[in-house]
Design a protein around this motif. Structure first.
Motif, mmCIF file in Angstrom:
data_model
loop_
_atom_site.group_PDB
_atom_site.id
_atom_site.type_symbol
_atom_site.label_atom_id
_atom_site.label_comp_id
_atom_site.label_asym_id
_atom_site.label_seq_id
_atom_site.Cartn_x
_atom_site.Cartn_y
_atom_site.Cartn_z
ATOM 1 N N PRO A 182 0.696 -1.068 0.444
ATOM 2 C CA PRO A 182 -0.323 0.351 -0.099
ATOM 3 C C PRO A 182 0.680 1.282 0.478
ATOM 4 O O PRO A 182 0.669 2.256 -1.048
ATOM 5 C CB PRO A 182 -1.076 -0.295 1.399
ATOM 6 N N ALA A 183 1.890 1.349 0.757
ATOM 7 C CA ALA A 183 2.829 2.776 1.048
ATOM 8 C C ALA A 183 3.975 2.688 -0.025
ATOM 9 O O ALA A 183 3.825 3.691 -0.596
ATOM 10 C CB ALA A 183 4.031 2.554 2.701
ATOM 11 N N TYR A 184 4.003 1.804 -1.214
ATOM 12 C CA TYR A 184 4.694 1.857 -2.068
ATOM 13 C C TYR A 184 3.456 1.641 -3.244
ATOM 14 O O TYR A 184 4.334 2.805 -4.005
ATOM 15 C CB TYR A 184 5.353 0.312 -2.531
ATOM 16 N N ASP A 185 2.595 2.050 -3.839
ATOM 17 C CA ASP A 185 1.689 2.239 -4.645
ATOM 18 C C ASP A 185 1.677 3.177 -4.654
ATOM 19 O O ASP A 185 2.382 4.180 -5.374
ATOM 20 C CB ASP A 185 0.366 1.223 -4.775
ATOM 21 N N TRP A 186 1.803 4.069 -3.419
ATOM 22 C CA TRP A 186 0.911 5.343 -2.935
ATOM 23 C C TRP A 186 2.406 6.498 -3.488
ATOM 24 O O TRP A 186 1.821 7.217 -4.189
ATOM 25 C CB TRP A 186 1.029 6.231 -1.480
ATOM 26 N N LEU B 289 6.079 9.699 -7.164
ATOM 27 C CA LEU B 289 7.595 9.850 -8.868
ATOM 28 C C LEU B 289 6.464 10.521 -9.524
ATOM 29 O O LEU B 289 7.120 10.751 -10.346
ATOM 30 C CB LEU B 289 7.294 8.413 -9.095
ATOM 31 N N PRO B 290 5.045 10.847 -10.153
ATOM 32 C CA PRO B 290 5.383 11.354 -11.465
ATOM 33 C C PRO B 290 5.331 13.132 -10.590
ATOM 34 O O PRO B 290 5.464 14.232 -11.622
ATOM 35 C CB PRO B 290 3.973 11.030 -10.907
ATOM 36 N N TRP B 291 5.121 13.190 -9.411
ATOM 37 C CA TRP B 291 5.275 14.328 -9.080
ATOM 38 C C TRP B 291 6.785 14.770 -9.646
ATOM 39 O O TRP B 291 7.510 16.340 -10.037
ATOM 40 C CB TRP B 291 4.803 14.765 -7.474
ATOM 41 N N LEU C 203 6.948 4.727 -15.720
ATOM 42 C CA LEU C 203 7.523 3.715 -15.495
ATOM 43 C C LEU C 203 7.103 3.054 -13.839
ATOM 44 O O LEU C 203 6.851 2.055 -13.842
ATOM 45 C CB LEU C 203 8.997 4.634 -14.790
ATOM 46 N N ALA C 204 6.028 4.003 -12.997
ATOM 47 C CA ALA C 204 5.221 3.169 -12.509
ATOM 48 C C ALA C 204 4.468 1.659 -12.804
ATOM 49 O O ALA C 204 3.915 0.871 -12.157
ATOM 50 C CB ALA C 204 4.707 3.975 -11.212
ATOM 51 N N GLU C 205 3.776 2.006 -13.861
ATOM 52 C CA GLU C 205 2.566 1.542 -14.246
ATOM 53 C C GLU C 205 3.753 0.414 -14.888
ATOM 54 O O GLU C 205 3.328 -0.898 -15.097
ATOM 55 C CB GLU C 205 1.634 1.924 -15.479
ATOM 56 N N SER C 206 4.484 0.780 -15.617
ATOM 57 C CA SER C 206 5.762 -0.583 -16.364
ATOM 58 C C SER C 206 5.566 -1.751 -14.707
ATOM 59 O O SER C 206 6.086 -2.915 -14.821
ATOM 60 C CB SER C 206 6.963 -0.755 -16.383
ATOM 61 N N ILE C 207 6.262 -0.651 -13.981
ATOM 62 C CA ILE C 207 6.524 -2.089 -13.162
ATOM 63 C C ILE C 207 5.612 -2.675 -12.306
ATOM 64 O O ILE C 207 5.823 -4.407 -12.147
ATOM 65 C CB ILE C 207 7.514 -0.964 -12.280
#
Length: 246
Positions: free
Chosen positions: A175-179, A185-187, A202-206
């Motif tokens: 949960p914390a990693y997803d947040w 990351l986008p910010w 990047l977040a989605e590809s992971i």
């Protein structure tokens, strides 16, 4: 023949378009890539790479192929490990990234063979390399199984493939990693690299990358033996390795 769709992060795109879309991401971030890695991981990526290199165990005189080598972090260390009688190829499918890596090598006094090449169609003869490495590049490849087969092909019998890649985190951390992934990351991408979309990708590809056990099975299917993996930082990344048997 109809062009089937394939994952590009959470989006489905025609298979023939994925490579160019990934190229666009890295063209955009190349100049700030190293800075963003430090900011995103809090410097942990350096420790992850150090552990990965310890598993590669490159020795003087070896030939090593660094795939998706980008800005050259691994290649720089590998060149020192193999010494003047060894050979390290710095390769990447993205010219913008490769230029940054080449310049960094030259600044460090290293002149390495450098080539733009596609991991799914490597331009090297069978059994040429003692080691093949790929760090944070496999998840961006269109046909991962084909790329793994090519990496295995160019290894000598007894040679080792090492894959360092983002992986599946522990349930407690998820949960914390997803947040963090979908907010911070986008910010950071917007503020530092002026590119929010690339870091959202990047977040989605992971999330779309195979988990530890699935990737282990893919490496075995590519012809590697003694495949094992090591989770780092609760599985945020994993180091996979396999040996090409005689």
């Amino acid at each position: 023949m109809t062009d089937k769709n394939i994952d590009f992060g959470f989006t489905q795109v025609p298979e023939s378009e994925k490579a160019s879309k990934v190229a666009g991401v890295f063209d955009s971030v190349a100049s700030r890539y190293d800075l963003m890695n430090d900011l995103m991981s809090g410097g942990l990526h350096r420790l992850w790479k150090r552990f990965a290199l310890s598993r590669v165990a490159a020795r003087p005189g070896m030939r090593v192929l660094d795939i998706a080598g980008g800005t050259g972090d691994l290649a720089k260390s590998l060149a020192k490990d193999v010494g003047p009688k060894g050979e390290v190829w710095l390769t990447d499918i993205n010219l913008s990234m490769l230029k940054v890596g080449r310049d960094r090598m030259l600044d460090a006094g290293l002149v390495l063979p450098t080539a733009v090449c596609d991991a799914e169609a490597l331009p090297f003869e069978d059994g040429y390399f003692d080691r093949v490495t790929v760090a944070f590049g496999l998840r961006n490849m269109t046909h991962k199984d084909q790329a793994l087969a090519q990496m295995t092909r160019v290894l000598k019998p007894g040679g080792k493939l090492m894959v360092l890649e983002f992986s599946r985190v522990s349930e407690a951390l998820a949960p914390a990693y997803d947040w963090y992934s979908f907010n911070v990351l986008p910010w950071l991408g917007r503020k530092v690299a002026n590119d929010e979309d690339s870091y959202r990708y990047l977040a989605e590809s992971i999330r779309m990358h195979p988990d530890q056990e699935t990737l282990k099975g893919m490496m075995q299917a590519a012809g590697l033996s003694r495949v094992q993996y090591f989770n780092l930082t609760a599985g945020i990344v994993a180091v996979h390795e396999g040996i090409k048997m005689l």
